[in-house]
Design a protein around this motif. Structure first.
Motif, PDB file in Angstrom:
ATOM      1  N   GLY A 128      52.128  19.761 -26.519  1.00  0.00           N
ATOM      2  CA  GLY A 128      51.657  20.881 -27.328  1.00  0.00           C
ATOM      3  C   GLY A 128      52.736  21.856 -27.720  1.00  0.00           C
ATOM      4  O   GLY A 128      52.613  22.543 -28.737  1.00  0.00           O
ATOM      5  N   ILE A 129      53.810  21.962 -26.958  1.00  0.00           N
ATOM      6  CA  ILE A 129      54.874  22.899 -27.303  1.00  0.00           C
ATOM      7  C   ILE A 129      55.514  22.521 -28.637  1.00  0.00           C
ATOM      8  O   ILE A 129      55.931  23.393 -29.407  1.00  0.00           O
ATOM      9  CB  ILE A 129      55.932  22.950 -26.175  1.00  0.00           C
ATOM     10  N   PHE A 130      55.551  21.235 -28.940  1.00  0.00           N
ATOM     11  CA  PHE A 130      56.081  20.812 -30.234  1.00  0.00           C
ATOM     12  C   PHE A 130      55.127  21.205 -31.360  1.00  0.00           C
ATOM     13  O   PHE A 130      55.561  21.567 -32.456  1.00  0.00           O
ATOM     14  CB  PHE A 130      56.327  19.307 -30.231  1.00  0.00           C
ATOM     15  N   LEU A 131      53.805  21.150 -31.064  1.00  0.00           N
ATOM     16  CA  LEU A 131      52.818  21.558 -32.065  1.00  0.00           C
ATOM     17  C   LEU A 131      52.937  23.048 -32.361  1.00  0.00           C
ATOM     18  O   LEU A 131      52.930  23.468 -33.531  1.00  0.00           O
ATOM     19  CB  LEU A 131      51.414  21.226 -31.567  1.00  0.00           C
ATOM     20  N   VAL A 132      53.096  23.862 -31.325  1.00  0.00           N
ATOM     21  CA  VAL A 132      53.262  25.303 -31.529  1.00  0.00           C
ATOM     22  C   VAL A 132      54.559  25.583 -32.283  1.00  0.00           C
ATOM     23  O   VAL A 132      54.615  26.456 -33.153  1.00  0.00           O
ATOM     24  CB  VAL A 132      53.246  26.033 -30.177  1.00  0.00           C
ATOM     25  N   SER A 133      55.616  24.857 -31.969  1.00  0.00           N
ATOM     26  CA  SER A 133      56.885  25.043 -32.664  1.00  0.00           C
ATOM     27  C   SER A 133      56.755  24.701 -34.147  1.00  0.00           C
ATOM     28  O   SER A 133      57.331  25.385 -35.001  1.00  0.00           O
ATOM     29  CB  SER A 133      57.973  24.185 -32.017  1.00  0.00           C
ATOM     30  N   VAL A 134      55.991  23.670 -34.458  1.00  0.00           N
ATOM     31  CA  VAL A 134      55.782  23.301 -35.864  1.00  0.00           C
ATOM     32  C   VAL A 134      55.043  24.421 -36.596  1.00  0.00           C
ATOM     33  O   VAL A 134      55.404  24.792 -37.727  1.00  0.00           O
ATOM     34  CB  VAL A 134      55.018  21.965 -35.955  1.00  0.00           C
ATOM     35  N   PHE A 135      54.003  24.972 -35.972  1.00  0.00           N
ATOM     36  CA  PHE A 135      53.283  26.085 -36.587  1.00  0.00           C
ATOM     37  C   PHE A 135      54.215  27.271 -36.835  1.00  0.00           C
ATOM     38  O   PHE A 135      54.198  27.882 -37.903  1.00  0.00           O
ATOM     39  CB  PHE A 135      52.112  26.518 -35.698  1.00  0.00           C
ATOM     40  N   SER A 136      55.031  27.607 -35.823  1.00  0.00           N
ATOM     41  CA  SER A 136      55.933  28.748 -35.947  1.00  0.00           C
ATOM     42  C   SER A 136      56.967  28.521 -37.041  1.00  0.00           C
ATOM     43  O   SER A 136      57.248  29.418 -37.850  1.00  0.00           O
ATOM     44  CB  SER A 136      56.620  29.013 -34.610  1.00  0.00           C
ATOM     45  N   GLN A 137      57.539  27.339 -37.080  1.00  0.00           N
ATOM     46  CA  GLN A 137      58.545  27.051 -38.096  1.00  0.00           C
ATOM     47  C   GLN A 137      57.929  27.016 -39.496  1.00  0.00           C
ATOM     48  O   GLN A 137      58.589  27.388 -40.476  1.00  0.00           O
ATOM     49  CB  GLN A 137      59.224  25.725 -37.782  1.00  0.00           C
ATOM     50  N   PHE A 138      56.681  26.591 -39.588  1.00  0.00           N
ATOM     51  CA  PHE A 138      56.014  26.589 -40.896  1.00  0.00           C
ATOM     52  C   PHE A 138      55.839  28.017 -41.416  1.00  0.00           C
ATOM     53  O   PHE A 138      56.132  28.310 -42.586  1.00  0.00           O
ATOM     54  CB  PHE A 138      54.664  25.892 -40.800  1.00  0.00           C
ATOM     55  N   VAL A 139      55.377  28.920 -40.551  1.00  0.00           N
ATOM     56  CA  VAL A 139      55.207  30.314 -40.961  1.00  0.00           C
ATOM     57  C   VAL A 139      56.563  30.941 -41.280  1.00  0.00           C
ATOM     58  O   VAL A 139      56.712  31.673 -42.271  1.00  0.00           O
ATOM     59  CB  VAL A 139      54.471  31.110 -39.863  1.00  0.00           C
ATOM     60  N   ALA A 140      57.585  30.665 -40.460  1.00  0.00           N
ATOM     61  CA  ALA A 140      58.918  31.223 -40.708  1.00  0.00           C
ATOM     62  C   ALA A 140      59.488  30.721 -42.024  1.00  0.00           C
ATOM     63  O   ALA A 140      60.096  31.489 -42.791  1.00  0.00           O
ATOM     64  CB  ALA A 140      59.844  30.867 -39.551  1.00  0.00           C
ATOM     65  N   ARG A 219      53.800  34.931 -26.393  1.00  0.00           N
ATOM     66  CA  ARG A 219      54.508  34.189 -25.343  1.00  0.00           C
ATOM     67  C   ARG A 219      53.536  33.707 -24.266  1.00  0.00           C
ATOM     68  O   ARG A 219      53.641  32.583 -23.771  1.00  0.00           O
ATOM     69  CB  ARG A 219      55.586  35.067 -24.725  1.00  0.00           C
ATOM     70  N   LEU A 220      52.587  34.570 -23.904  1.00  0.00           N
ATOM     71  CA  LEU A 220      51.617  34.181 -22.881  1.00  0.00           C
ATOM     72  C   LEU A 220      50.767  33.006 -23.342  1.00  0.00           C
ATOM     73  O   LEU A 220      50.500  32.079 -22.563  1.00  0.00           O
ATOM     74  CB  LEU A 220      50.723  35.381 -22.546  1.00  0.00           C
ATOM     75  N   MET A 221      50.369  33.003 -24.593  1.00  0.00           N
ATOM     76  CA  MET A 221      49.540  31.907 -25.099  1.00  0.00           C
ATOM     77  C   MET A 221      50.324  30.603 -25.155  1.00  0.00           C
ATOM     78  O   MET A 221      49.760  29.524 -24.941  1.00  0.00           O
ATOM     79  CB  MET A 221      48.995  32.265 -26.481  1.00  0.00           C
ATOM     80  N   VAL A 222      51.610  30.702 -25.448  1.00  0.00           N
ATOM     81  CA  VAL A 222      52.422  29.479 -25.424  1.00  0.00           C
ATOM     82  C   VAL A 222      52.537  28.936 -24.001  1.00  0.00           C
ATOM     83  O   VAL A 222      52.457  27.727 -23.770  1.00  0.00           O
ATOM     84  CB  VAL A 222      53.813  29.757 -26.022  1.00  0.00           C
ATOM     85  N   LEU A 223      52.682  29.837 -23.032  1.00  0.00           N
ATOM     86  CA  LEU A 223      52.868  29.399 -21.644  1.00  0.00           C
ATOM     87  C   LEU A 223      51.598  28.809 -21.056  1.00  0.00           C
ATOM     88  O   LEU A 223      51.660  27.834 -20.299  1.00  0.00           O
ATOM     89  CB  LEU A 223      53.352  30.578 -20.800  1.00  0.00           C
ATOM     90  N   VAL A 224      50.438  29.395 -21.371  1.00  0.00           N
ATOM     91  CA  VAL A 224      49.181  28.850 -20.828  1.00  0.00           C
ATOM     92  C   VAL A 224      48.642  27.735 -21.709  1.00  0.00           C
ATOM     93  O   VAL A 224      47.553  27.209 -21.430  1.00  0.00           O
ATOM     94  CB  VAL A 224      48.130  29.967 -20.674  1.00  0.00           C
ATOM     95  N   GLY A 225      49.399  27.381 -22.752  1.00  0.00           N
ATOM     96  CA  GLY A 225      48.947  26.337 -23.654  1.00  0.00           C
ATOM     97  C   GLY A 225      48.608  25.010 -22.980  1.00  0.00           C
ATOM     98  O   GLY A 225      47.577  24.402 -23.298  1.00  0.00           O
ATOM     99  N   PRO A 226      49.433  24.506 -22.038  1.00  0.00           N
ATOM    100  CA  PRO A 226      49.087  23.214 -21.410  1.00  0.00           C
ATOM    101  C   PRO A 226      47.719  23.215 -20.736  1.00  0.00           C
ATOM    102  O   PRO A 226      46.956  22.252 -20.852  1.00  0.00           O
ATOM    103  CB  PRO A 226      50.213  23.020 -20.387  1.00  0.00           C
ATOM    104  N   ILE A 240      37.483  26.811 -24.205  1.00  0.00           N
ATOM    105  CA  ILE A 240      38.785  27.388 -23.851  1.00  0.00           C
ATOM    106  C   ILE A 240      39.842  26.964 -24.872  1.00  0.00           C
ATOM    107  O   ILE A 240      40.635  27.781 -25.348  1.00  0.00           O
ATOM    108  CB  ILE A 240      39.184  26.968 -22.434  1.00  0.00           C
ATOM    109  N   THR A 241      39.845  25.670 -25.206  1.00  0.00           N
ATOM    110  CA  THR A 241      40.791  25.181 -26.212  1.00  0.00           C
ATOM    111  C   THR A 241      40.545  25.831 -27.565  1.00  0.00           C
ATOM    112  O   THR A 241      41.487  26.216 -28.270  1.00  0.00           O
ATOM    113  CB  THR A 241      40.683  23.655 -26.338  1.00  0.00           C
ATOM    114  N   ASN A 242      39.264  25.969 -27.916  1.00  0.00           N
ATOM    115  CA  ASN A 242      38.928  26.571 -29.194  1.00  0.00           C
ATOM    116  C   ASN A 242      39.386  28.034 -29.251  1.00  0.00           C
ATOM    117  O   ASN A 242      39.951  28.495 -30.254  1.00  0.00           O
ATOM    118  CB  ASN A 242      37.420  26.479 -29.419  1.00  0.00           C
ATOM    119  N   GLY A 243      39.163  28.768 -28.167  1.00  0.00           N
ATOM    120  CA  GLY A 243      39.599  30.164 -28.128  1.00  0.00           C
ATOM    121  C   GLY A 243      41.112  30.296 -28.171  1.00  0.00           C
ATOM    122  O   GLY A 243      41.653  31.219 -28.797  1.00  0.00           O
ATOM    123  N   TRP A 244      41.812  29.380 -27.508  1.00  0.00           N
ATOM    124  CA  TRP A 244      43.277  29.417 -27.532  1.00  0.00           C
ATOM    125  C   TRP A 244      43.808  29.183 -28.943  1.00  0.00           C
ATOM    126  O   TRP A 244      44.730  29.883 -29.402  1.00  0.00           O
ATOM    127  CB  TRP A 244      43.832  28.358 -26.581  1.00  0.00           C
TER     128      TRP A 244
END
Length: 321
Positions: A128-140, A219-226, A240-244
């Motif tokens: 999932g960290i790669f998925l979050v990174s893709v979202f962040s890079q897309f917005v950037a 940062r907290l949401m990225v860390l509790v992502g797994p 829980i996944t939906n809320g995250w």
């Protein structure tokens, strides 16, 4: 023979003047306290505005990329060390239920129905960290393209300098007021800075606090992502996944909205600055102060409007009853 020459006349003595003459209007010994207090107040407003903008530099419009943040990567790896054994244990239990369940009936159907969800949840939890990174890079990348197309040249600097390298907030870095200097043209000396600068400094400080809180939650949401993504394995914990996902997308929406506001106000501000980088008249400086204050106020209110609206929606995934 002839008249005796007289001694040359000595030049007149120069008038007695003091080498430390007081400027006009100064009171002896104490000077001009009102002028000194005005300059001190102007300098304090300049310090507060610059400090707020420097704290926003590089982390205001661009979301956090977890793969580029060493602290997040380190903590993320430690959380995975806890999550992977739990997923392994859950997979063993699920396999046991499938092997011992009857070929027909509700028990067999439920165990087999959970299997694909468990696989998806485990995959998202680990990768999932790669998925979050893709979202962040897309917005950037979208922010960079939007600013690069809308604002000419290098008027606002690069992503690592936003919003403290020009644009609508340039007036908060350059403006001041010194009564010994004439107001305009082609300078940033403006008496309106004494009042408008106070409002802008307060708003920028509050915006800095909101941005710091938003970054901490991000940062907290990225860390509790797994753990949150692994909850997709069971229908009962899918909420829980939906809320995250809704929370992460809400933060990205706020960053994107801040970029739009920054671009729109910066385009308006560029009309009040000459090619030399100075406002041509005092009226232009006053207009720039109004634009900077308005941009800071609108940016401060956006998170309180967008985040509740994003969290109140159904979310990216349908929650099963």
């Amino acid at each position: 023979f002839g008249p005796t020459p007289s001694a040359p006349a000595s030049p007149p003595a120069p008038p007695l003047t003091s080498s430390a003459a007081q400027p006009a209007g100064d009171i002896p010994i104490i000077g001009d306290p009102i002028r000194d207090l005005t300059i001190w107040w102007s300098n304090r407003l300049s310090d507060a505005s610059r400090a707020g903008l420097d704290n926003l530099r590089g982390g205001y419009l661009t979301p956090i990329d977890p793969l580029a943040d060493e602290a997040i990567k380190t903590l993320y790896g430690k959380i995975l060390l806890i999550t992977i054994p739990l997923l392994t244990l859950g997979g063993m239990i699920l396999g046991y239920l499938i092997m011992t369940a009857r070929t027909t009936g509700e028990t067999a159907y439920s165990a087999r129905a959970v299997t694909p969800r468990f696989v998806v949840g485990a995959t998202l939890s680990v990768l999932g960290i790669f998925l979050v990174s893709v979202f962040s890079q897309f917005v950037a990348a979208t922010d960079l393209a939007m600013i690069g197309i809308a604002i000419p040249g290098n008027a606002v600097g690069g992503p690592d300098a936003w919003p403290a390298a020009g644009g609508v907030f340039q007036v908060l870095q350059n403006a001041s007021f010194d009564p010994r200097i004439a107001e305009g043209p082609n300078n940033w000396n403006d008496g309106a800075w004494l009042s408008a600068g106070l409002g802008a400094a307060i708003l920028v400080t509050l915006l800095q606090m909101v941005n710091a809180a938003l970054s901490a939650v991000e940062r907290l949401m990225v860390l509790v992502g797994p753990i949150c993504r692994a909850a997709y394995a069971l229908p009962a914990t899918q909420r829980i996944t939906n809320g995250w996902l809704k929370g992460l997308l809400a933060i990205l929406v706020v960053r994107f909205a801040w970029t739009i506001v920054f671009v729109l106000f910066s385009l308006e501000a560029l009309a009040h600055i000459t090619g030399a980088g100075n406002p041509p008249t005092v009226g232009d400086t006053n207009a720039l102060l109004g634009l900077a204050t308005g941009c800071a106020l609108l940016s401060l209110l956006l998170p309180f409007a967008l985040i509740p609206a994003a969290l109140s929606g159904p979310g990216p995934r349908r929650t099963e009853a």
